[in-house]
Design a protein around this motif. Sequence first.
Motif, PDB file in Angstrom:
ATOM      1  N   ALA A  38      29.085  68.184  63.481  1.00 19.85           N
ATOM      2  CA  ALA A  38      27.935  68.270  64.375  1.00 19.85           C
ATOM      3  C   ALA A  38      28.335  67.849  65.771  1.00 19.85           C
ATOM      4  O   ALA A  38      29.086  66.898  65.952  1.00 19.85           O
ATOM      5  N   PRO A  39      27.854  68.523  66.830  1.00 19.27           N
ATOM      6  CA  PRO A  39      28.175  68.117  68.188  1.00 19.27           C
ATOM      7  C   PRO A  39      27.625  66.730  68.476  1.00 19.27           C
ATOM      8  O   PRO A  39      26.667  66.279  67.854  1.00 19.27           O
ATOM      9  N   LYS A  40      28.238  66.031  69.411  1.00 19.17           N
ATOM     10  CA  LYS A  40      27.758  64.711  69.789  1.00 19.17           C
ATOM     11  C   LYS A  40      26.412  64.824  70.483  1.00 19.17           C
ATOM     12  O   LYS A  40      26.100  65.815  71.133  1.00 19.17           O
ATOM     13  N   ALA A  41      25.624  63.757  70.376  1.00 18.04           N
ATOM     14  CA  ALA A  41      24.270  63.782  70.926  1.00 18.04           C
ATOM     15  C   ALA A  41      24.275  64.065  72.415  1.00 18.04           C
ATOM     16  O   ALA A  41      23.386  64.737  72.942  1.00 18.04           O
ATOM     17  N   ALA A  42      25.280  63.554  73.124  1.00 19.36           N
ATOM     18  CA  ALA A  42      25.318  63.745  74.572  1.00 19.36           C
ATOM     19  C   ALA A  42      25.470  65.212  74.942  1.00 19.36           C
ATOM     20  O   ALA A  42      25.137  65.621  76.058  1.00 19.36           O
ATOM     21  N   ASN A  43      26.004  66.018  74.011  1.00 19.11           N
ATOM     22  CA  ASN A  43      26.238  67.432  74.301  1.00 19.11           C
ATOM     23  C   ASN A  43      25.094  68.333  73.835  1.00 19.11           C
ATOM     24  O   ASN A  43      25.137  69.533  74.028  1.00 19.11           O
ATOM     25  N   LEU A  44      24.085  67.742  73.205  1.00 19.42           N
ATOM     26  CA  LEU A  44      22.970  68.525  72.702  1.00 19.42           C
ATOM     27  C   LEU A  44      21.793  68.454  73.665  1.00 19.42           C
ATOM     28  O   LEU A  44      21.502  67.392  74.221  1.00 19.42           O
ATOM     29  N   SER A  45      21.142  69.579  73.841  1.00 23.75           N
ATOM     30  CA  SER A  45      19.988  69.613  74.746  1.00 23.75           C
ATOM     31  C   SER A  45      18.873  68.729  74.203  1.00 23.75           C
ATOM     32  O   SER A  45      18.602  68.732  73.003  1.00 23.75           O
ATOM     33  N   PRO A  46      18.198  67.959  75.074  1.00 24.56           N
ATOM     34  CA  PRO A  46      17.053  67.170  74.604  1.00 24.56           C
ATOM     35  C   PRO A  46      15.934  68.088  74.147  1.00 24.56           C
ATOM     36  O   PRO A  46      15.798  69.219  74.620  1.00 24.56           O
ATOM     37  N   LEU A  47      15.118  67.592  73.212  1.00 24.62           N
ATOM     38  CA  LEU A  47      14.011  68.357  72.667  1.00 24.62           C
ATOM     39  C   LEU A  47      12.696  67.705  73.050  1.00 24.62           C
ATOM     40  O   LEU A  47      12.511  66.507  72.860  1.00 24.62           O
ATOM     41  N   ALA A  48      11.777  68.502  73.589  1.00 23.42           N
ATOM     42  CA  ALA A  48      10.410  68.049  73.815  1.00 23.42           C
ATOM     43  C   ALA A  48       9.600  68.579  72.642  1.00 23.42           C
ATOM     44  O   ALA A  48       9.224  69.752  72.600  1.00 23.42           O
ATOM     45  N   MET A  49       9.362  67.706  71.673  1.00 29.29           N
ATOM     46  CA  MET A  49       8.738  68.130  70.428  1.00 29.29           C
ATOM     47  C   MET A  49       7.237  67.881  70.456  1.00 29.29           C
ATOM     48  O   MET A  49       6.781  66.754  70.654  1.00 29.29           O
ATOM     49  N   SER A  50       6.476  68.937  70.260  1.00 26.86           N
ATOM     50  CA  SER A  50       5.017  68.812  70.160  1.00 26.86           C
ATOM     51  C   SER A  50       4.645  68.254  68.796  1.00 26.86           C
ATOM     52  O   SER A  50       5.420  68.319  67.843  1.00 26.86           O
ATOM     53  N   ALA A  51       3.456  67.688  68.686  1.00 32.57           N
ATOM     54  CA  ALA A  51       2.971  67.205  67.393  1.00 32.57           C
ATOM     55  C   ALA A  51       2.879  68.375  66.420  1.00 32.57           C
ATOM     56  O   ALA A  51       2.447  69.477  66.788  1.00 32.57           O
ATOM     57  N   ILE A  52       3.307  68.151  65.195  1.00 30.19           N
ATOM     58  CA  ILE A  52       3.285  69.214  64.198  1.00 30.19           C
ATOM     59  C   ILE A  52       1.846  69.640  63.919  1.00 30.19           C
ATOM     60  O   ILE A  52       0.958  68.814  63.746  1.00 30.19           O
ATOM     61  N   GLU A  53       1.639  70.945  63.878  1.00 32.19           N
ATOM     62  CA  GLU A  53       0.313  71.497  63.608  1.00 32.19           C
ATOM     63  C   GLU A  53       0.195  71.907  62.142  1.00 32.19           C
ATOM     64  O   GLU A  53       1.187  72.278  61.503  1.00 32.19           O
ATOM     65  N   ALA A  54      -1.006  71.828  61.634  1.00 33.68           N
ATOM     66  CA  ALA A  54      -1.299  72.292  60.277  1.00 33.68           C
ATOM     67  C   ALA A  54      -2.657  72.970  60.291  1.00 33.68           C
ATOM     68  O   ALA A  54      -3.505  72.664  61.124  1.00 33.68           O
ATOM     69  N   ALA A  85      -1.253  58.443  52.711  1.00 39.05           N
ATOM     70  CA  ALA A  85      -1.673  57.381  53.626  1.00 39.05           C
ATOM     71  C   ALA A  85      -2.128  57.947  54.958  1.00 39.05           C
ATOM     72  O   ALA A  85      -2.896  57.314  55.685  1.00 39.05           O
ATOM     73  N   MET A  86      -1.660  59.137  55.299  1.00 36.39           N
ATOM     74  CA  MET A  86      -2.086  59.854  56.500  1.00 36.39           C
ATOM     75  C   MET A  86      -1.913  61.337  56.239  1.00 36.39           C
ATOM     76  O   MET A  86      -1.345  61.730  55.217  1.00 36.39           O
ATOM     77  N   ALA A  87      -2.412  62.167  57.133  1.00 34.56           N
ATOM     78  CA  ALA A  87      -2.316  63.613  56.937  1.00 34.56           C
ATOM     79  C   ALA A  87      -0.853  64.040  56.780  1.00 34.56           C
ATOM     80  O   ALA A  87       0.033  63.499  57.444  1.00 34.56           O
ATOM     81  N   PRO A  88      -0.555  64.995  55.879  1.00 32.89           N
ATOM     82  CA  PRO A  88       0.829  65.435  55.661  1.00 32.89           C
ATOM     83  C   PRO A  88       1.561  65.835  56.940  1.00 32.89           C
ATOM     84  O   PRO A  88       2.753  65.564  57.078  1.00 32.89           O
ATOM     85  N   ALA A  89       0.857  66.472  57.890  1.00 33.25           N
ATOM     86  CA  ALA A  89       1.520  66.874  59.133  1.00 33.25           C
ATOM     87  C   ALA A  89       2.067  65.664  59.876  1.00 33.25           C
ATOM     88  O   ALA A  89       3.152  65.720  60.472  1.00 33.25           O
ATOM     89  N   LEU A  90       1.348  64.542  59.851  1.00 36.30           N
ATOM     90  CA  LEU A  90       1.822  63.324  60.511  1.00 36.30           C
ATOM     91  C   LEU A  90       3.015  62.728  59.776  1.00 36.30           C
ATOM     92  O   LEU A  90       3.959  62.235  60.405  1.00 36.30           O
ATOM     93  N   LEU A  91       2.990  62.770  58.443  1.00 34.59           N
ATOM     94  CA  LEU A  91       4.116  62.262  57.666  1.00 34.59           C
ATOM     95  C   LEU A  91       5.385  63.068  57.946  1.00 34.59           C
ATOM     96  O   LEU A  91       6.473  62.503  58.152  1.00 34.59           O
ATOM     97  N   VAL A  92       5.255  64.392  57.955  1.00 43.26           N
ATOM     98  CA  VAL A  92       6.411  65.254  58.221  1.00 43.26           C
ATOM     99  C   VAL A  92       6.873  65.081  59.665  1.00 43.26           C
ATOM    100  O   VAL A  92       8.076  65.071  59.951  1.00 43.26           O
ATOM    101  N   ASP A  93       5.937  64.922  60.585  1.00 45.35           N
ATOM    102  CA  ASP A  93       6.271  64.724  61.996  1.00 45.35           C
ATOM    103  C   ASP A  93       7.145  63.486  62.160  1.00 45.35           C
ATOM    104  O   ASP A  93       8.187  63.530  62.838  1.00 45.35           O
ATOM    105  N   GLN A  94       6.762  62.376  61.558  1.00 51.70           N
ATOM    106  CA  GLN A  94       7.546  61.145  61.648  1.00 51.70           C
ATOM    107  C   GLN A  94       8.952  61.346  61.099  1.00 51.70           C
ATOM    108  O   GLN A  94       9.940  60.922  61.695  1.00 51.70           O
ATOM    109  N   ARG A  95       9.017  61.982  59.941  1.00 52.70           N
ATOM    110  CA  ARG A  95      10.306  62.184  59.264  1.00 52.70           C
ATOM    111  C   ARG A  95      11.227  63.069  60.113  1.00 52.70           C
ATOM    112  O   ARG A  95      12.416  62.798  60.258  1.00 52.70           O
ATOM    113  N   LEU A  96      10.670  64.138  60.642  1.00 49.88           N
ATOM    114  CA  LEU A  96      11.461  65.099  61.394  1.00 49.88           C
ATOM    115  C   LEU A  96      11.982  64.492  62.701  1.00 49.88           C
ATOM    116  O   LEU A  96      13.147  64.652  63.051  1.00 49.88           O
ATOM    117  N   ARG A  97      11.112  63.802  63.414  1.00 52.51           N
ATOM    118  CA  ARG A  97      11.542  63.161  64.667  1.00 52.51           C
ATOM    119  C   ARG A  97      12.648  62.143  64.409  1.00 52.51           C
ATOM    120  O   ARG A  97      13.602  62.030  65.183  1.00 52.51           O
TER     121      ARG A  97
END
Length: 206
Positions: A38-54, A85-97
């Motif tokens: 995997a490329p180093k983090a410094a070489n990867l473009s930053p991601l502006a991630m929106s909240a996951i929608e469901a 404990a919270m909506a699935p979209a929020l659980l997946v959002d936390q995990r993915l980020r």
Amino acid sequence: MAGAVWALAACSVLPDKPTRPTLFDLGAMPSAGPAPAAPKAANLSPLAMSAIEAHGPLEGSNAMLYRLAYANDQQLRPYAESRWAMAPALLVDQRLRNLLSQNRPVVSEAEGQAQLNNAGALPRGLRVELLEFGQVFSAPAASSAVVRLRATVVALSPDGEKLLAQRQFSVQRDAPSADAPGGVRALAAATDALALEMDQWLGALN
């Protein structure tokens, strides 16, 4: 005496106190492991991630859903005594980020817009739709977890957005037991596997 007997009789027919449903999440966040090739983090473009929608049954609901594929595959059913404990979209959002940020900067949509306004390093936009998140029973004693989502990557610029890539991801994992706790463990494993698959896809886009 008669009054006391009546009171005892009335108490005996009162309904039991309703039990609170058991709450589940996806467990502890997976620790950062080696990322082969995997490329180093410094070489990867930053991601502006929106909240996951469901949408539909997954939108804003904490219900833990399952299907009986052997009986009626079109019917979604909620567990009566188990909930997220919270909506699935929020659980997946936390995990993915959590996983994606191990290899690149991941910022919120608002932070990405701020970088855009300040003409700094322009991030790419990542939008994710959660399409399916549930347990499927192929037989009364056999089930698996299915996680399916759509990811869209756009290039952000002061002039607007440009679509770079879009892909649908789907991961299935067998549940260790045909019940809610088994479904939770399988859904956690499927979510982590899907996040790793998406991480590799995003790295190839860089």
